[in-house]
Write a protein that holds these residues in place. Structure first.
Motif, mmCIF file in Angstrom:
data_model
loop_
_atom_site.group_PDB
_atom_site.id
_atom_site.type_symbol
_atom_site.label_atom_id
_atom_site.label_comp_id
_atom_site.label_asym_id
_atom_site.label_seq_id
_atom_site.Cartn_x
_atom_site.Cartn_y
_atom_site.Cartn_z
ATOM 1 N N HIS A 284 55.273 64.109 18.214
ATOM 2 C CA HIS A 284 54.839 63.138 17.201
ATOM 3 C C HIS A 284 56.018 62.756 16.313
ATOM 4 O O HIS A 284 56.640 63.623 15.694
ATOM 5 C CB HIS A 284 53.726 63.719 16.331
ATOM 6 N N TRP B 5 49.773 55.095 17.057
ATOM 7 C CA TRP B 5 48.652 55.148 16.116
ATOM 8 C C TRP B 5 49.042 54.337 14.890
ATOM 9 O O TRP B 5 49.962 54.707 14.183
ATOM 10 C CB TRP B 5 48.369 56.597 15.695
ATOM 11 N N GLY C 76 32.190 59.989 11.564
ATOM 12 C CA GLY C 76 30.964 59.407 12.101
ATOM 13 C C GLY C 76 30.073 60.479 12.709
ATOM 14 O O GLY C 76 28.844 60.477 12.514
ATOM 15 N N GLN D 287 40.868 48.523 7.691
ATOM 16 C CA GLN D 287 39.898 47.979 8.639
ATOM 17 C C GLN D 287 38.514 47.856 7.994
ATOM 18 O O GLN D 287 37.797 46.884 8.229
ATOM 19 C CB GLN D 287 39.824 48.874 9.878
ATOM 20 N N ARG E 291 31.863 48.817 21.757
ATOM 21 C CA ARG E 291 31.185 47.834 20.893
ATOM 22 C C ARG E 291 31.992 47.692 19.608
ATOM 23 O O ARG E 291 31.876 48.490 18.684
ATOM 24 C CB ARG E 291 29.754 48.268 20.568
HETATM 25 C C1 LIG Z 1 49.021 61.620 15.712
HETATM 26 C C2 LIG Z 1 47.993 62.311 14.837
HETATM 27 C C3 LIG Z 1 48.088 63.661 14.595
HETATM 28 C C4 LIG Z 1 47.135 64.300 13.799
HETATM 29 N N1 LIG Z 1 47.191 65.651 13.630
HETATM 30 C C5 LIG Z 1 46.203 66.277 12.946
HETATM 31 C C6 LIG Z 1 46.145 67.694 12.907
HETATM 32 O O1 LIG Z 1 46.929 68.380 13.564
HETATM 33 N N2 LIG Z 1 45.155 68.274 12.159
HETATM 34 C C7 LIG Z 1 44.238 67.529 11.472
HETATM 35 O O2 LIG Z 1 43.354 68.111 10.823
HETATM 36 N N3 LIG Z 1 44.246 66.183 11.528
HETATM 37 C C8 LIG Z 1 45.200 65.546 12.258
HETATM 38 N N4 LIG Z 1 45.208 64.191 12.353
HETATM 39 C C9 LIG Z 1 44.237 63.431 11.563
HETATM 40 C C10 LIG Z 1 42.836 63.472 12.222
HETATM 41 O O3 LIG Z 1 42.936 63.025 13.542
HETATM 42 C C11 LIG Z 1 41.952 62.560 11.424
HETATM 43 O O4 LIG Z 1 41.932 63.018 10.073
HETATM 44 C C12 LIG Z 1 40.507 62.481 11.899
HETATM 45 O O5 LIG Z 1 40.420 62.503 13.298
HETATM 46 C C13 LIG Z 1 39.916 61.196 11.328
HETATM 47 O O6 LIG Z 1 38.561 61.048 11.690
HETATM 48 P P1 LIG Z 1 37.773 59.767 11.174
HETATM 49 O O7 LIG Z 1 36.414 59.858 11.725
HETATM 50 O O8 LIG Z 1 37.953 59.644 9.692
HETATM 51 O O9 LIG Z 1 38.557 58.487 11.786
HETATM 52 P P2 LIG Z 1 38.800 58.060 13.293
HETATM 53 O O10 LIG Z 1 38.942 59.232 14.165
HETATM 54 O O11 LIG Z 1 39.942 57.094 13.247
HETATM 55 O O12 LIG Z 1 37.460 57.291 13.701
HETATM 56 C C14 LIG Z 1 37.253 55.921 13.445
HETATM 57 C C15 LIG Z 1 36.572 55.312 14.668
HETATM 58 O O13 LIG Z 1 36.255 53.947 14.375
HETATM 59 C C16 LIG Z 1 36.382 53.194 15.563
HETATM 60 N N5 LIG Z 1 36.516 51.777 15.178
HETATM 61 C C17 LIG Z 1 37.556 51.199 14.506
HETATM 62 N N6 LIG Z 1 37.291 49.898 14.294
HETATM 63 C C18 LIG Z 1 36.069 49.659 14.837
HETATM 64 C C19 LIG Z 1 35.251 48.483 14.910
HETATM 65 N N7 LIG Z 1 35.620 47.311 14.395
HETATM 66 N N8 LIG Z 1 34.042 48.588 15.545
HETATM 67 C C20 LIG Z 1 33.634 49.766 16.067
HETATM 68 N N9 LIG Z 1 34.390 50.911 16.007
HETATM 69 C C21 LIG Z 1 35.575 50.843 15.394
HETATM 70 C C22 LIG Z 1 37.607 53.779 16.223
HETATM 71 O O14 LIG Z 1 37.619 53.506 17.634
HETATM 72 C C23 LIG Z 1 37.450 55.271 15.915
HETATM 73 O O15 LIG Z 1 36.801 55.953 16.965
HETATM 74 C C24 LIG Z 1 46.104 63.545 13.196
HETATM 75 C C25 LIG Z 1 46.012 62.169 13.464
HETATM 76 C C26 LIG Z 1 46.927 61.561 14.301
HETATM 77 C C27 LIG Z 1 46.765 60.111 14.643
#
Ligand SMILES: Cc1cc2nc3c(=O)[nH]c(=O)nc-3n(C[C@H](O)[C@H](O)[C@H](O)COP(=O)(O)OP(=O)(O)OC[C@H]3O[C@@H](n4cnc5c(N)ncnc54)[C@H](O)[C@@H]3O)c2cc1C
Length: 337
Positions: free
Chosen positions: A242, A286, A13, A171, A135
């Motif tokens: 983890h 998670w 985002g 989702q 939100r």
């Molecule tokens: C435990 C763990 C360890 C990880 N380790 C690594 C690592 O070491 N290195 C690496 O590169 N990546 C790692 N990752 C993966 C990395 O965190 C993700 O690839 C990245 O942060 C994903 O970003 P995103 O924007 O795609 O999704 P997200 O970060 O999941 O963003 C989605 C957003 O949507 C919001 N949302 C959901 N539903 C709704 C709704 N209905 N209305 C409004 N908002 C909503 C959520 O609150 C969230 O903020 C890890 C992930 C986890 C969980």
């Protein structure tokens, strides 16, 4: 200029928001959480800003793609990002118990000196996007003008010319309803992300070891946040533990206390520590964490329907990592432009 609403203020985002705001679009980011960042999740032990922090979601990231490297170069210059050069071990379980050996893995690892959540907030501060937290979007619908969003616990709706959805596949499909039927890639991606139990503990430092890749155990990864923060000399360190995808899936609904006990016992065994010296400080489940059993091809990047002014982005479309999420968000923004 068009108005885009982006659902989800994680890496994808934030990347889409920066791209469209730079192009002059009016951008609104909405997120259900109390703060932006998504899985770039950082907390402090206490509210005080000097209190020690820990990353309990993503740990560090790589930057291999030239466009991503270029995008983060100024963040490195500004001190919002830095390199992490840990001594890493691999732990394997054999007949004689756990054995740790130094890992040959010397890839470049990027972190934020105040935790990865701070980096996302820094990035968003550089844009003109409006950020609306707490939100939760409950429904989206097409209108003659574009899109209308409904929110849980809020009767007021939001209109937009264009929509970017950055939620994990399951989702996103739930939100799009019948519109998702038109996107077979979405239905096929139901297991793109698998769960992860995350436990942060206060424990002693380990000699010459700041992170552990665990093979064949409940755990998959352990990281010393105190070393990441540059306070290696501290008496007590905050370790993020983890669990691996198989353990996290098999124990998805288990009682948190039972999970914590199992993870602490394993960390004690592979660190050579007494369990009494390991105290849990934070626990999180998670549900959609990392690439799962059937990750989509890493080069999909985004799902776009420009004729509907709709694009889907997120790490699940681009390799399940921070770098992929950033590239996916940018691809979605480019598709709408
Ligand atoms: C435990 C763990 C360890 C990880 N380790 C690594 C690592 O070491 N290195 C690496 O590169 N990546 C790692 N990752 C993966 C990395 O965190 C993700 O690839 C990245 O942060 C994903 O970003 P995103 O924007 O795609 O999704 P997200 O970060 O999941 O963003 C989605 C957003 O949507 C919001 N949302 C959901 N539903 C709704 C709704 N209905 N209305 C409004 N908002 C909503 C959520 O609150 C969230 O903020 C890890 C992930 C986890 C969980």
């Amino acid at each position: 200029m068009p108005h885009v609403v982006i659902i989800g203020a994680g890496v994808a985002g934030a990347s889409a928001a920066a791209t469209l705001a730079d192009a002059g679009w009016r951008v609104t980011l909405v997120d259900k959480a109390a703060r932006p960042g998504g899985r770039c999740a950082t907390r402090r032990l206490a509210a005080d800003t000097a209190s020690p922090w820990f990353d309990y979601g993503a740990q560090y990231f790589t930057a291999r793609d030239p466009a991503f490297r270029q995008a983060i170069a100024s963040d490195l210059d500004a001190g919002a990002l830095c390199h992490w050069r840990p001594m890493l071990h691999v732990a394997e379980h054999g007949d004689a118990g756990w054995r740790r050996t130094p890992s040959p893995d010397e890839r470049e690892r990027l972190i934020s000196p105040r935790g990865l959540n701070d980096w996302i907030r820094y990035r968003l501060d550089q844009t003109t996007a409006d950020i609306e937290c707490r939100r939760r979007v409950s429904a989206v619908a097409r209108t003659t003008q574009g899109w209308q969003l409904q929110f849980a616990d809020d009767a007021a709706s939001q209109n937009a010319d264009a929509l970017i959805v950055t939620l994990p596949a399951v989702q996103a499909a739930g939100l799009l309803g019948e519109l998702a039927d038109d996107m077979p890639e979405l239905a096929a991606a139901d297991s793109a992300l698998s769960p992860c139990h995350s436990l942060v503990v206060a424990a002693p430092a380990l000699a010459d070891c700041h992170g552990i890749f665990v093979k064949g155990g409940h755990l998959a990864w352990c990281a010393d946040n105190t070393h990441k923060a540059g306070h290696g000399e501290a008496a007590t360190h905050l370790w993020t533990l983890h669990a691996g995808p198989a353990f996290s899936t098999d124990h998805l609904e288990d009682d948190p206390q039972t999970i914590a006990t199992m993870l602490i016992e394993e960390f004690a065994a592979l660190g050579g520590l007494a369990t009494a010296r390991i105290k849990p400080v934070h626990q999180h489940r998670w549900r959609y964490a990392r690439p799962g059993a059937k990750p989509p091809p890493a080069d999909t990047r985004c799902l776009a329907r420009p004729e509907l002014r709709l694009a889907l982005a997120g790490d699940w479309l681009a390799g399940g990592r921070i770098e992929g999420a950033w590239l996916s968000g940018r691809a979605a923004a480019d598709a709408l432009r």
